[in-house]
Design a protein around this motif. Structure first.
Motif, PDB file in Angstrom:
ATOM      1  N   PHE A 227      25.364 -18.241 -28.396  1.00 13.15           N
ATOM      2  CA  PHE A 227      25.406 -18.111 -29.852  1.00 13.15           C
ATOM      3  C   PHE A 227      26.755 -18.599 -30.399  1.00 13.15           C
ATOM      4  N   TYR A 228      27.837 -18.138 -29.807  1.00 14.43           N
ATOM      5  CA  TYR A 228      29.164 -18.536 -30.282  1.00 14.43           C
ATOM      6  C   TYR A 228      29.479 -20.001 -29.996  1.00 14.43           C
ATOM      7  N   LEU A 229      29.002 -20.505 -28.870  1.00 15.04           N
ATOM      8  CA  LEU A 229      29.214 -21.927 -28.574  1.00 15.04           C
ATOM      9  C   LEU A 229      28.433 -22.827 -29.531  1.00 15.04           C
ATOM     10  N   ILE A 230      27.224 -22.415 -29.887  1.00 14.22           N
ATOM     11  CA  ILE A 230      26.443 -23.165 -30.878  1.00 14.22           C
ATOM     12  C   ILE A 230      27.160 -23.138 -32.230  1.00 14.22           C
ATOM     13  N   GLY A 231      27.693 -21.979 -32.595  1.00 12.86           N
ATOM     14  CA  GLY A 231      28.445 -21.866 -33.846  1.00 12.86           C
ATOM     15  C   GLY A 231      29.673 -22.772 -33.847  1.00 12.86           C
ATOM     16  N   LEU A 232      30.346 -22.825 -32.711  1.00 20.75           N
ATOM     17  CA  LEU A 232      31.526 -23.688 -32.586  1.00 20.75           C
ATOM     18  C   LEU A 232      31.122 -25.160 -32.720  1.00 20.75           C
ATOM     19  N   LYS A 233      30.008 -25.520 -32.111  1.00 18.75           N
ATOM     20  CA  LYS A 233      29.504 -26.896 -32.227  1.00 18.75           C
ATOM     21  C   LYS A 233      29.168 -27.229 -33.684  1.00 18.75           C
ATOM     22  N   GLN A 234      28.537 -26.296 -34.384  1.00 17.75           N
ATOM     23  CA  GLN A 234      28.199 -26.514 -35.789  1.00 17.75           C
ATOM     24  C   GLN A 234      29.458 -26.618 -36.654  1.00 17.75           C
ATOM     25  N   MET A 235      30.450 -25.826 -36.329  1.00 16.08           N
ATOM     26  CA  MET A 235      31.714 -25.876 -37.049  1.00 16.08           C
ATOM     27  C   MET A 235      32.364 -27.251 -36.871  1.00 16.08           C
ATOM     28  N   ALA A 236      32.365 -27.760 -35.654  1.00 16.98           N
ATOM     29  CA  ALA A 236      32.934 -29.076 -35.367  1.00 16.98           C
ATOM     30  C   ALA A 236      32.147 -30.178 -36.081  1.00 16.98           C
ATOM     31  N   MET A 237      30.826 -30.060 -36.090  1.00 16.15           N
ATOM     32  CA  MET A 237      29.993 -31.062 -36.763  1.00 16.15           C
ATOM     33  C   MET A 237      30.242 -31.041 -38.270  1.00 16.15           C
ATOM     34  N   GLY A 238      30.361 -29.868 -38.845  1.00 16.37           N
ATOM     35  CA  GLY A 238      30.652 -29.757 -40.276  1.00 16.37           C
ATOM     36  C   GLY A 238      31.987 -30.396 -40.620  1.00 16.37           C
ATOM     37  N   PHE A 239      32.973 -30.164 -39.778  1.00 12.25           N
ATOM     38  CA  PHE A 239      34.292 -30.769 -39.974  1.00 12.25           C
ATOM     39  C   PHE A 239      34.185 -32.292 -39.932  1.00 12.25           C
ATOM     40  N   ALA A 240      33.506 -32.809 -38.920  1.00  8.04           N
ATOM     41  CA  ALA A 240      33.368 -34.264 -38.780  1.00  8.04           C
ATOM     42  C   ALA A 240      32.605 -34.862 -39.965  1.00  8.04           C
ATOM     43  N   GLN A 241      31.536 -34.222 -40.383  1.00  4.26           N
ATOM     44  CA  GLN A 241      30.751 -34.740 -41.503  1.00  4.26           C
ATOM     45  C   GLN A 241      31.550 -34.707 -42.809  1.00  4.26           C
ATOM     46  N   THR A 242      32.344 -33.678 -42.998  1.00  6.99           N
ATOM     47  CA  THR A 242      33.188 -33.614 -44.189  1.00  6.99           C
ATOM     48  C   THR A 242      34.219 -34.729 -44.181  1.00  6.99           C
ATOM     49  N   LEU A 243      34.827 -34.975 -43.022  1.00  7.34           N
ATOM     50  CA  LEU A 243      35.782 -36.082 -42.925  1.00  7.34           C
ATOM     51  C   LEU A 243      35.120 -37.421 -43.226  1.00  7.34           C
ATOM     52  N   ILE A 244      33.917 -37.610 -42.748  1.00  2.72           N
ATOM     53  CA  ILE A 244      33.181 -38.846 -43.031  1.00  2.72           C
ATOM     54  C   ILE A 244      32.982 -38.989 -44.539  1.00  2.72           C
ATOM     55  N   GLY A 245      32.579 -37.904 -45.194  1.00  2.00           N
ATOM     56  CA  GLY A 245      32.394 -37.940 -46.642  1.00  2.00           C
ATOM     57  C   GLY A 245      33.680 -38.273 -47.371  1.00  2.00           C
ATOM     58  N   ILE A 246      34.770 -37.692 -46.939  1.00  2.00           N
ATOM     59  CA  ILE A 246      36.073 -37.965 -47.557  1.00  2.00           C
ATOM     60  C   ILE A 246      36.449 -39.431 -47.372  1.00  2.00           C
ATOM     61  N   VAL A 247      36.199 -39.970 -46.183  1.00  2.00           N
ATOM     62  CA  VAL A 247      36.519 -41.374 -45.913  1.00  2.00           C
ATOM     63  C   VAL A 247      35.672 -42.298 -46.791  1.00  2.00           C
ATOM     64  N   VAL A 248      34.398 -41.988 -46.950  1.00  3.99           N
ATOM     65  CA  VAL A 248      33.522 -42.810 -47.789  1.00  3.99           C
ATOM     66  C   VAL A 248      34.038 -42.825 -49.234  1.00  3.99           C
ATOM     67  N   VAL A 249      34.397 -41.661 -49.749  1.00  3.62           N
ATOM     68  CA  VAL A 249      34.934 -41.579 -51.111  1.00  3.62           C
ATOM     69  C   VAL A 249      36.244 -42.356 -51.204  1.00  3.62           C
ATOM     70  N   GLU A 250      37.093 -42.229 -50.194  1.00  2.00           N
ATOM     71  CA  GLU A 250      38.381 -42.921 -50.187  1.00  2.00           C
ATOM     72  C   GLU A 250      38.192 -44.440 -50.184  1.00  2.00           C
ATOM     73  N   VAL A 251      37.250 -44.930 -49.397  1.00  2.00           N
ATOM     74  CA  VAL A 251      36.984 -46.371 -49.356  1.00  2.00           C
ATOM     75  C   VAL A 251      36.508 -46.853 -50.726  1.00  2.00           C
ATOM     76  N   GLU A 252      35.649 -46.100 -51.363  1.00  2.00           N
ATOM     77  CA  GLU A 252      35.171 -46.460 -52.700  1.00  2.00           C
ATOM     78  C   GLU A 252      36.318 -46.491 -53.705  1.00  2.00           C
ATOM     79  N   LYS A 253      37.208 -45.507 -53.637  1.00  2.00           N
ATOM     80  CA  LYS A 253      38.359 -45.472 -54.537  1.00  2.00           C
ATOM     81  C   LYS A 253      39.291 -46.655 -54.277  1.00  2.00           C
ATOM     82  N   LEU A 254      39.496 -46.984 -53.016  1.00  2.00           N
ATOM     83  CA  LEU A 254      40.335 -48.139 -52.670  1.00  2.00           C
ATOM     84  C   LEU A 254      39.705 -49.440 -53.174  1.00  2.00           C
TER      85      LEU A 254
END
Length: 116
Positions: A65-92
């Motif tokens: 249960f905790y390892l799955i939660g940790l995996k989901q936490m890592a995936m959420g972090f990565a997906q948020t970074l991807i979203g930030i990068v996409v917005v940054e590229v558009e702004k650039l």
């Protein structure tokens, strides 16, 4: 009047580089702060789970249960970074296009509208 293309190209380089620095400089601090906070949270959660596993404090189901939660936490972090990068590229991109069109308008004495 004929333009000196070398000087004109240099002006474009300076204007584009300035536009990129302005956009990137503002957002790098925000992204860096977010990343540090999230990485710290991931590290602390990972250490906690590791300690509990090492101390044999989890049942197999709890550990999973905790390892799955940790995996989901890592995936959420990565997906948020991807979203930030996409917005940054558009702004650039928008900053670069604006700098180019403003430079053309200034140098050529034109009034070209920004592309949509």
């Amino acid at each position: 009047m004929a333009l000196n293309l070398t000087d004109t190209a240099d002006l474009f380089v300076n204007n584009i580089a300035s536009a990129v620095r302005n956009v990137a400089g503002q957002d790098v601090t925000t992204v860096e702060g977010f990343s540090q906070t999230q990485l710290q949270s991931l590290a602390q959660q990972s250490a906690l789970i590791t300690g509990m596993i090492e101390a044999n404090e989890f049942t197999d189901d709890e550990r999973d249960f905790y390892l799955i939660g940790l995996k989901q936490m890592a995936m959420g972090f990565a997906q948020t970074l991807i979203g930030i990068v996409v917005v940054e590229v558009e702004k650039l991109f928008n900053a670069i296009i604006t700098a180019i069109y403003q430079s053309i308008n200034t140098i050529a004495g034109a009034a070209l509208p920004l592309p949509v």
